[in-house]
Design a protein around this motif. Structure first.
Motif, PDB file in Angstrom:
ATOM      1  N   LYS A 274     -68.214  35.355 -11.821  1.00 23.77           N
ATOM      2  CA  LYS A 274     -66.903  34.810 -11.470  1.00 23.77           C
ATOM      3  C   LYS A 274     -66.590  33.562 -12.292  1.00 23.77           C
ATOM      4  O   LYS A 274     -65.446  33.362 -12.745  1.00 23.77           O
TER       5      LYS A 274
ATOM      6  N   GLU B 211     -64.701  36.392  -3.195  1.00 26.51           N
ATOM      7  CA  GLU B 211     -64.365  35.555  -4.350  1.00 26.51           C
ATOM      8  C   GLU B 211     -65.557  35.339  -5.285  1.00 26.51           C
ATOM      9  O   GLU B 211     -65.392  34.882  -6.413  1.00 26.51           O
TER      10      GLU B 211
ATOM     11  N   ASN C 115     -60.781  28.349  -8.125  1.00 21.37           N
ATOM     12  CA  ASN C 115     -59.895  29.505  -8.266  1.00 21.37           C
ATOM     13  C   ASN C 115     -58.430  29.150  -8.030  1.00 21.37           C
ATOM     14  O   ASN C 115     -57.641  29.988  -7.613  1.00 21.37           O
ATOM     15  N   SER C 116     -58.061  27.898  -8.305  1.00 18.24           N
ATOM     16  CA  SER C 116     -56.662  27.483  -8.169  1.00 18.24           C
ATOM     17  C   SER C 116     -56.181  26.827  -9.455  1.00 18.24           C
ATOM     18  O   SER C 116     -56.624  25.731  -9.809  1.00 18.24           O
ATOM     19  N   GLU C 117     -55.268  27.470 -10.138  1.00 19.83           N
ATOM     20  CA  GLU C 117     -54.716  26.920 -11.376  1.00 19.83           C
ATOM     21  C   GLU C 117     -53.781  25.751 -11.106  1.00 19.83           C
ATOM     22  O   GLU C 117     -53.321  25.092 -12.047  1.00 19.83           O
TER      23      GLU C 117
ATOM     24  N   TRP D  86     -63.893  23.675 -16.018  1.00 21.24           N
ATOM     25  CA  TRP D  86     -63.451  24.357 -14.804  1.00 21.24           C
ATOM     26  C   TRP D  86     -62.605  23.402 -13.976  1.00 21.24           C
ATOM     27  O   TRP D  86     -62.553  22.193 -14.252  1.00 21.24           O
TER      28      TRP D  86
ATOM     29  N   LEU E   1     -63.291  32.399 -14.692  1.00 25.64           N
ATOM     30  CA  LEU E   1     -62.454  31.247 -14.341  1.00 25.64           C
ATOM     31  C   LEU E   1     -62.524  30.099 -15.343  1.00 25.64           C
ATOM     32  O   LEU E   1     -61.730  29.154 -15.248  1.00 25.64           O
TER      33      LEU E   1
ATOM     34  N   HIS F 124     -63.090  26.581  -2.275  1.00 25.27           N
ATOM     35  CA  HIS F 124     -64.097  26.905  -3.285  1.00 25.27           C
ATOM     36  C   HIS F 124     -64.128  25.752  -4.296  1.00 25.27           C
ATOM     37  O   HIS F 124     -63.645  25.852  -5.421  1.00 25.27           O
TER      38      HIS F 124
END
Length: 354
Positions: A238, A181, A254-256, A249, A242, A199
């Motif tokens: 990364k 990731e 990494n989760s919408e 952020w 994102l 994360h």
């Protein structure tokens, strides 16, 4: 938007809140403002940047008075998290040398170098005041303790302390970084030998800001420094993918499905802008840092409160648990915002004089 005015407003509000709540206040979140702990440590580190910019002696004196009162009351526990205030104490002790300050600094030095619990991997166990999770390694440690170790080691010309800080940073990178990731996990269980948490946004910000600051202090020419820089740039690549169009952020990077969050944005903005200024970070990431700073500035209200930051967050089981952490006006979000604004002002000053 006048960044100078926002910087001063945020610094003054942070100092005001640090003296708003009496010891033992049961108002939700008040303990973060009156107790010697990591939260106020991050806040005062940000205010110290405001002092260094403005030379407003009242900033320094108000922090000094706060610290003096807590030393008199006795620090609640010597641990990783309570170490964070020493970043400010170092600066105060330089200007107002005091045997009491040296005693506190030496107590924490001994803790970090020999008495602090190590996991089987030899990483500093992330210890806190109220709980004992045991054999856990957290991203938070990099900012709460390794920054101080590096500063203090250089101040004392103690190469062993600097080497230990670098060893710990490298070890935290190895245990927490997810090469798939290109992000950091919140934690690592060194007993079960597995990642814990997710994360997490602010954890990744602790890593970004911490790596940049430590590389600033130690230089970037050694093989280990180059390795750390390589990890940092993998993460930045990364992060650029994102970043939300707003410049923010998310609380789980990494989760919408999780909310946009201010403290992660402030911490990354600080690390990126500072890193670019110092030549540590590739200048191609400057736009990412500027967009983050712009988003952050829009989160400062009329009183100087930095809104949209999540409350304190221990390692959680899954992303939904992280997403349930409420927003709160906290010392650490205020402090991270001040750090980012300090770099924003340096960027503006550089452009004004170019």
């Amino acid at each position: 938007m006048d960044i100078q005015a926002l910087f001063e407003r945020t610094a003054l509000r942070t100092l005001e809140l640090s003296n708003t709540f009496p010891e033992g206040s049961d108002i939700p979140g008040a303990i973060r403002w009156y107790r010697w702990d990591w939260s106020i440590g991050v806040a005062f580190y940000g205010v110290m940047k405001a002092y260094e910019h403005s030379h407003n002696e009242s900033y320094l004196m108000r922090m000094k008075e706060w610290i003096d009162a807590r030393i008199e009351q006795k620090i609640p526990k010597i641990c990783i998290n309570t170490n964070a205030l020493l970043l400010t104490l170092l600066k105060i002790n330089e200007k107002y040398p005091d045997s009491r300050y040296e005693s506190v600094l030496k107590t924490f030095d001994q803790y970090l170098m020999s008495e602090g619990l190590r996991t089987p991997s030899q990483a500093l166990e992330h210890t806190v005041i109220d709980n004992n999770w045991g054999l856990q390694v957290w991203a938070d440690t990099v900012f709460m303790s390794l920054l101080y170790m590096t500063h203090r080691g250089i101040q004392l010309s103690n190469q062993s302390m600097v080497d230990e800080a670098m060893f710990q940073l490298d070890l935290h990178n190895k245990l927490l970084f997810d090469p798939k990731e290109k992000l950091f996990y919140h934690g690592w269980d060194d007993n079960k030998r597995k990642h814990i948490g997710v994360h997490w946004g602010r954890g990744n910000a602790w890593m970004t800001a911490g790596m940049v600051e430590i590389l600033e202090l130690t230089g970037s020419d050694s093989a280990l420094s180059k390795e750390i820089s390589g990890i940092l740039h993998q993460q930045l690549e990364k992060l650029s993918e994102l970043q939300h169009p707003s410049g923010l952020w998310r609380t789980v990077m990494n989760s919408e499905n999780t909310y946009l969050e201010t403290s992660v944005t402030a911490g990354i903005a600080y690390g990126v802008l500072k890193g670019v200024r110092l030549g540590i970070v590739d200048p191609n990431y400057l736009i990412m840092g500027e967009n983050a700073l712009s988003a952050l500035l829009h989160k400062v209200d009329e009183e100087g409160n930095v809104t949209g930051g999540s409350s304190g967050t221990p390692v959680k089981a899954n992303e939904e648990a992280y997403n349930q952490i409420p927003y709160e006006i906290t010392p650490f979000t205020q402090g991270l915002a001040l750090l980012a604004m300090s770099e924003g002002l340096k960027l503006k000053s550089g452009r004004d004089h170019s």
